[in-house]
Design an enzyme around this catalytic site. Sequence first.
Site, PDB file in Angstrom:
ATOM      1  N   LYS A 120       4.364  -2.020 -47.805  1.00 11.23           N
ATOM      2  CA  LYS A 120       3.728  -1.411 -48.982  1.00 11.23           C
ATOM      3  C   LYS A 120       2.535  -0.561 -48.547  1.00 11.23           C
ATOM      4  O   LYS A 120       2.390   0.595 -48.948  1.00 11.23           O
ATOM      5  CB  LYS A 120       3.264  -2.530 -49.912  1.00 11.23           C
ATOM      6  CG  LYS A 120       2.564  -2.044 -51.165  1.00 11.23           C
ATOM      7  CD  LYS A 120       1.935  -3.187 -51.931  1.00 11.23           C
ATOM      8  CE  LYS A 120       2.884  -4.356 -52.137  1.00 11.23           C
ATOM      9  NZ  LYS A 120       2.479  -5.248 -53.210  1.00 11.23           N
ATOM     10  N   LYS A 132      -2.423 -11.332 -46.291  1.00 10.06           N
ATOM     11  CA  LYS A 132      -2.439 -11.975 -47.603  1.00 10.06           C
ATOM     12  C   LYS A 132      -3.064 -13.353 -47.440  1.00 10.06           C
ATOM     13  O   LYS A 132      -3.018 -13.923 -46.344  1.00 10.06           O
ATOM     14  CB  LYS A 132      -0.997 -12.122 -48.133  1.00 10.06           C
ATOM     15  CG  LYS A 132      -0.919 -12.337 -49.627  1.00 10.06           C
ATOM     16  CD  LYS A 132      -0.948 -11.033 -50.413  1.00 10.06           C
ATOM     17  CE  LYS A 132      -1.038 -11.296 -51.893  1.00 10.06           C
ATOM     18  NZ  LYS A 132      -0.926 -10.059 -52.679  1.00 10.06           N
ATOM     19  N   ASP A 172      -5.258 -11.250 -56.656  1.00 10.94           N
ATOM     20  CA  ASP A 172      -3.818 -11.400 -56.900  1.00 10.94           C
ATOM     21  C   ASP A 172      -3.748 -12.442 -58.022  1.00 10.94           C
ATOM     22  O   ASP A 172      -4.725 -12.611 -58.761  1.00 10.94           O
ATOM     23  CB  ASP A 172      -3.093 -11.861 -55.626  1.00 10.94           C
ATOM     24  CG  ASP A 172      -1.564 -11.789 -55.742  1.00 10.94           C
ATOM     25  OD1 ASP A 172      -0.995 -10.704 -55.578  1.00 10.94           O
ATOM     26  OD2 ASP A 172      -0.925 -12.831 -56.025  1.00 10.94           O
TER      27      ASP A 172
HETATM   28  P1  NDP Z   1      -2.659 -12.629 -62.958  1.00 11.14           P
HETATM   29  O1  NDP Z   1      -3.100 -13.947 -62.485  1.00 11.14           O
HETATM   30  O2  NDP Z   1      -3.661 -11.714 -63.569  1.00 11.14           O
HETATM   31  O3  NDP Z   1      -1.460 -12.792 -64.004  1.00 11.14           O
HETATM   32  C1  NDP Z   1      -0.289 -13.458 -63.644  1.00 11.14           C
HETATM   33  C2  NDP Z   1       0.597 -13.560 -64.867  1.00 11.14           C
HETATM   34  O4  NDP Z   1       1.863 -14.022 -64.458  1.00 11.14           O
HETATM   35  C3  NDP Z   1       0.088 -14.558 -65.893  1.00 11.14           C
HETATM   36  O5  NDP Z   1       0.487 -14.156 -67.156  1.00 11.14           O
HETATM   37  C4  NDP Z   1       0.763 -15.848 -65.462  1.00 11.14           C
HETATM   38  O6  NDP Z   1       0.942 -16.795 -66.505  1.00 11.14           O
HETATM   39  C5  NDP Z   1       2.121 -15.317 -65.027  1.00 11.14           C
HETATM   40  N1  NDP Z   1       2.666 -16.217 -64.008  1.00 11.14           N
HETATM   41  C6  NDP Z   1       2.159 -16.468 -62.778  1.00 11.14           C
HETATM   42  N2  NDP Z   1       2.911 -17.363 -62.139  1.00 11.14           N
HETATM   43  C7  NDP Z   1       3.879 -17.697 -62.984  1.00 11.14           C
HETATM   44  C8  NDP Z   1       4.974 -18.577 -62.908  1.00 11.14           C
HETATM   45  N3  NDP Z   1       5.191 -19.319 -61.799  1.00 11.14           N
HETATM   46  N4  NDP Z   1       5.805 -18.653 -63.973  1.00 11.14           N
HETATM   47  C9  NDP Z   1       5.595 -17.917 -65.089  1.00 11.14           C
HETATM   48  N5  NDP Z   1       4.559 -17.058 -65.218  1.00 11.14           N
HETATM   49  C10 NDP Z   1       3.734 -16.959 -64.189  1.00 11.14           C
HETATM   50  O7  NDP Z   1      -1.948 -11.935 -61.700  1.00 11.14           O
HETATM   51  P2  NDP Z   1      -1.634 -10.390 -61.455  1.00 11.14           P
HETATM   52  O8  NDP Z   1      -1.333  -9.714 -62.744  1.00 11.14           O
HETATM   53  O9  NDP Z   1      -2.707  -9.848 -60.591  1.00 11.14           O
HETATM   54  O10 NDP Z   1      -0.330 -10.464 -60.556  1.00 11.14           O
HETATM   55  C11 NDP Z   1       0.994 -10.466 -61.104  1.00 11.14           C
HETATM   56  C12 NDP Z   1       1.994 -10.079 -60.031  1.00 11.14           C
HETATM   57  O11 NDP Z   1       1.690  -8.766 -59.539  1.00 11.14           O
HETATM   58  C13 NDP Z   1       2.016 -10.974 -58.786  1.00 11.14           C
HETATM   59  O12 NDP Z   1       3.349 -11.019 -58.288  1.00 11.14           O
HETATM   60  C14 NDP Z   1       1.145 -10.212 -57.798  1.00 11.14           C
HETATM   61  O13 NDP Z   1       1.445 -10.549 -56.469  1.00 11.14           O
HETATM   62  C15 NDP Z   1       1.568  -8.786 -58.131  1.00 11.14           C
HETATM   63  N6  NDP Z   1       0.638  -7.758 -57.710  1.00 11.14           N
HETATM   64  C16 NDP Z   1      -0.674  -7.780 -58.140  1.00 11.14           C
HETATM   65  C17 NDP Z   1      -1.522  -6.772 -57.751  1.00 11.14           C
HETATM   66  C18 NDP Z   1      -2.910  -6.680 -58.291  1.00 11.14           C
HETATM   67  O14 NDP Z   1      -3.558  -5.637 -58.047  1.00 11.14           O
HETATM   68  N7  NDP Z   1      -3.413  -7.659 -59.019  1.00 11.14           N
HETATM   69  C19 NDP Z   1      -1.103  -5.720 -56.804  1.00 11.14           C
HETATM   70  C20 NDP Z   1       0.319  -5.737 -56.502  1.00 11.14           C
HETATM   71  C21 NDP Z   1       1.129  -6.758 -56.916  1.00 11.14           C
HETATM   72  P3  NDP Z   1       0.121 -18.174 -66.441  1.00 11.14           P
HETATM   73  O15 NDP Z   1      -1.302 -17.783 -66.739  1.00 11.14           O
HETATM   74  O16 NDP Z   1       0.726 -19.022 -67.489  1.00 11.14           O
HETATM   75  O17 NDP Z   1       0.273 -18.733 -65.068  1.00 11.14           O
END
Ligand code: NDP
Length: 452
Positions: A120, A132, A172
Amino acid sequence: MTTRSETRTTLDHLLTEIEHRNPAQPEFHQAAHEVLETLAPVIAARPEYAEPGLVERLVEPERQVLFRVPWQDDQGRVRVNRGFRVEFNSALGPYKGGLRFHPSVNLGVIKFLGFEQIFKNALTGLGIGGGKGGSDFDPHGRSDAEVMRFCQSFMTELYRHIGEHTDVPAGDIGVGGREIGYLFGQYRRITNRWEAGVLTGKGRGWGGSLIRPEATGYGNVLFAAAMLRERGEDLEGQTAVVSGSGNVAIYTIEKLTALGANAITCSDSSGYVVDEKGIDLDLLKQIKEVERGRVDAYAERRGSSARFVPGGRVWEVPADLALPSATQNELDENDAAALIRNGVKAVSEGANMPTTPEAVHLLQQAGVAFGPGKAANAGGVAVSALEMAQNHARTAWTAERVEEELASIMTSIHTTCHETAERYDAPGDYVTGANIAGFERVADAMLAQGVI
Ligand code: NDP
């Protein structure tokens, strides 16, 4: 000159060896398969990449750090979590990649994320290596004071391994602005240095970049728009299903709405919400970012257009576009079949590896445009690298400037993936395009820098 099929056999042997050498790490095996299975054409075409040891070095992290994180909860009880930082590859620049705080975190999860991050980061065209980290700490239901104490303990060990020229973590899952603040504060206290470039995703008043919180979601929507453009379509009037309700999901919904699409779902681990009028972002942000509540509260407060489906998955809701933005393996074969049945045109990954390999295969077979996370969600790390550049120059760019740079990086990633796929006889296959283009850049740097 080795043929593609000889190369494929060599890579298959290596994959078997990876499974033996890294037992009980299924997510890492999955990520390694997903990349290595697409590399045969480029390795067969460019003999220098067949050099013994090159791919073997690429799949072995340069350094893996595991540590104890003791902290006290509000009742005075001592808790012990495990901390991780995997410094995977620094051929292109300092290790760069987020920290994840979630109970499902283990070494295999962090290695899959770190491995993806190498390619990436290479695709952004910027000078950043791949890494990571994180912990099995669960911030849900913890008070601010508990999160602060945890972050301070985590940094008390991590600080010795990171630095603006060494390794630059960011957020993350479970690590947002609040956690980055506590982590940065403890780093500054221990080192007695104002070293802004050691972490990204900082607050805008103390070294953070404008548009960093928005960058991953915005970038993913721009990538989806570019895939649609290739098919003579645009986002205007398309309905979209989005999973998650955290950082990536919220800004995905914001950009979709701004560009004329209608985002009708969001979710968390309790279930999902469908809102036929389109998600009301002010309400969602209030519940998720301010109150740190659950998505069912959204349906309760939104009125009759919205309903909450406990335990369900958003992929059963008919839509033109799907943007998985929660976590790994959240969209499987059955979900892909439902999306295809409902006429989905494009799937673009905001999360890392949210689509299982079987689902990716089904979607591609059905002619759905599929944008893999390492390309589609690279906007976040790209703006993190722009944050490092601003910190280095002790300056702050305007939101317009950062957004323009983000748009240009996303366009360039799309073009690179598209053209690389065509060059290697896989037109329209963004998975192959992204893997090969990322690999070429890292492999060239590794070859030039010798066997290290
Ligand atoms: P957040 O913690 O802000 O949000 C995560 C969201 O996903 C929440 O709504 C959470 O719900 C849900 N979630 C997490 N784990 C699970 C699970 N096991 N089952 C169901 N729902 C789940 O994280 P981000 O938005 O930052 O990250 C989301 C994804 O994007 C990840 O895969 C991350 O690696 C990827 N990503 C993030 C980046 C960033 O800049 N933040 C950059 C590139 C990729 P709940 O609160 O109920 O757990």
